[in-house]
Structure formats: C-alpha cells, structure tokens
Enzyme design. Structure first.
Site, PDB file in Angstrom:
ATOM      1  CG  ASN A   1    -109.565  41.245 112.526  1.00 16.47           C
ATOM      2  OD1 ASN A   1    -110.197  40.385 113.139  1.00 16.47           O
ATOM      3  ND2 ASN A   1    -109.731  42.534 112.748  1.00 16.47           N
TER       4      ASN A   1
ATOM      5  CD  GLU B   1    -106.798  45.541 114.523  1.00 14.18           C
ATOM      6  OE1 GLU B   1    -106.551  46.127 115.605  1.00 14.18           O
ATOM      7  OE2 GLU B   1    -107.808  45.770 113.829  1.00 14.18           O
TER       8      GLU B   1
ATOM      9  CB  CYS C   1    -107.998  41.045 106.204  1.00 11.01           C
ATOM     10  SG  CYS C   1    -107.907  42.805 105.934  1.00 11.01           S
TER      11      CYS C   1
ATOM     12  CD  GLU D   1    -111.974  39.080 104.687  1.00 14.49           C
ATOM     13  OE1 GLU D   1    -111.096  39.378 105.535  1.00 14.49           O
ATOM     14  OE2 GLU D   1    -112.912  39.831 104.401  1.00 14.49           O
TER      15      GLU D   1
ATOM     16  CB  CYS E   1    -110.327  45.182 102.408  1.00 14.16           C
ATOM     17  SG  CYS E   1    -108.837  44.177 102.471  1.00 14.16           S
TER      18      CYS E   1
ATOM     19  CB  CYS F   1    -109.313  40.430 101.373  1.00 16.43           C
ATOM     20  SG  CYS F   1    -108.409  40.517 102.931  1.00 16.43           S
TER      21      CYS F   1
HETATM   22  N1  THU Z   1    -110.552  43.598 108.229  1.00 18.88           N
HETATM   23  C1  THU Z   1    -110.670  42.273 107.910  1.00 18.88           C
HETATM   24  O1  THU Z   1    -110.265  41.395 108.683  1.00 18.88           O
HETATM   25  N2  THU Z   1    -111.226  41.953 106.711  1.00 18.88           N
HETATM   26  C2  THU Z   1    -111.639  42.864 105.785  1.00 18.88           C
HETATM   27  O2  THU Z   1    -111.959  42.502 104.656  1.00 18.88           O
HETATM   28  C3  THU Z   1    -111.742  44.276 106.159  1.00 18.88           C
HETATM   29  C4  THU Z   1    -110.980  44.676 107.360  1.00 18.88           C
HETATM   30  C5  THU Z   1    -109.918  43.956 109.497  1.00 18.88           C
HETATM   31  C6  THU Z   1    -108.600  44.639 109.366  1.00 18.88           C
HETATM   32  C7  THU Z   1    -108.533  45.418 110.657  1.00 18.88           C
HETATM   33  O3  THU Z   1    -108.004  44.589 111.665  1.00 18.88           O
HETATM   34  C8  THU Z   1    -109.976  45.727 110.994  1.00 18.88           C
HETATM   35  O4  THU Z   1    -110.759  44.847 110.200  1.00 18.88           O
HETATM   36  C9  THU Z   1    -110.397  47.155 110.717  1.00 18.88           C
HETATM   37  O5  THU Z   1    -110.110  47.520 109.431  1.00 18.88           O
END
Ligand code: THU
Length: 135
Positions: A48, A50, A59, A61, A92, A95
């Site tokens: 991920n 940010e 994310c 994925e 999520c 994704c």
């Molecule tokens: N996140 C992912 O990388 N994959 C997911 O399927 C769920 C959430 C990340 C996004 C964000 O940087 C952190 O997790 C918290 O939501």
C-alpha cells in the site's frame, strides 16, 4: 469438478510479507503486502502507498495488479495478501472489482503475521460481479 487451491501459496505469502515491508503507510500505520502470481509463475508484488491527501492512497493489491498489467502480464492464478490485523484482512471492495477485472476467479490466499491463513476464490469474495458481460 472445481479444483482445489494450487501449490506454493505459503511461499507466495512469504513474498507478500517481504513486499509489505516496503509499504508507505505513515498515516494508518497499517501495512499490507500483496504478491500476484502469473500463470507462467512470474510473481509481481505490491504494497500500500498512502498519501497526505488520504483519498489518493492505493492498496497493495491494486499496486500489484497495475504493475503486472503495465508489464504486459495478463494471466494470473493466485494472489497472496498479508497484513497484521485482528482478523484476516481480505481485499477491500475496490480491490475486489479490480482483481475480478484482471484476474478473474483466481485463488486469494490471506495470511497474517501470526500464521493464521485462509484461501478462497475471488468468486467467493465477489459474488454477482459487475463485469464486461454486463455491458
Ligand atoms: N489496504 C490495502 O492495502 N489493501 C486492502 O485491501 C485494504 C486496505 C490499505 C489501504 C491503507 O493504506 C491501509 O490499508 C488502511 O486502510
């Protein structure tokens, strides 16, 4: 009859765990790693990423899928996702939609840092998907 999960998913999770270390997650502090395996065995990772403008976060994925697609890889058989979470963290909603578009009904292998794990197909995570058959 539907086939069971392919071999090598624990190893794929190990690679996702390494990718997780590269996460840029200073805001949530929730690091996620993904490892996407192509049909020919090639593995593309993602973490991920940010942003101070929170909504721009990508994310793990989706980073892995977009990396793979941008490299011309189009056929996949599995994705592993690793996070440190009170319960196993599945992809999520956005994704799931992206995984369905590019990877179809692949195997999704979830692991946490304590060794809990679960393997299921995308169609279990995204029943009744919207896709090109609807257009
Ligand atoms: N996140 C992912 O990388 N994959 C997911 O399927 C769920 C959430 C990340 C996004 C964000 O940087 C952190 O997790 C918290 O939501």
């Amino acid at each position: 009859m539907k086939r069971g999960p392919p071999s090598g998913l624990r190893e794929l999770a190990r690679i996702a765990l390494d990718a997780r270390e590269k996460a840029h997650a200073p805001y949530s502090r929730f690091k996620v790693g993904a490892a996407l395996r192509a049909r020919d065995g090639e593995i593309v990772t993602g973490c991920n990423v940010e942003n101070a403008s929170y909504g721009l976060t990508l994310c793990a994925e989706r980073v892995a899928v977009f990396k793979a697609i941008s490299e011309g890889i189009r056929e996949f058989d599995a994705v592993a996702v690793v996070a440190d979470s009170p319960r196993l963290a599945p992809p999520c909603g956005p994704c799931r939609q992206i995984l369905w578009e590019f990877c179809g009904d692949v195997w999704v292998h979830l692991e946490d840092l304590k060794g809990h794990r679960r393997t299921l197909r995308m169609s279990k995570l995204l029943p009744l998907p919207f896709d090109d058959r609807n257009l």
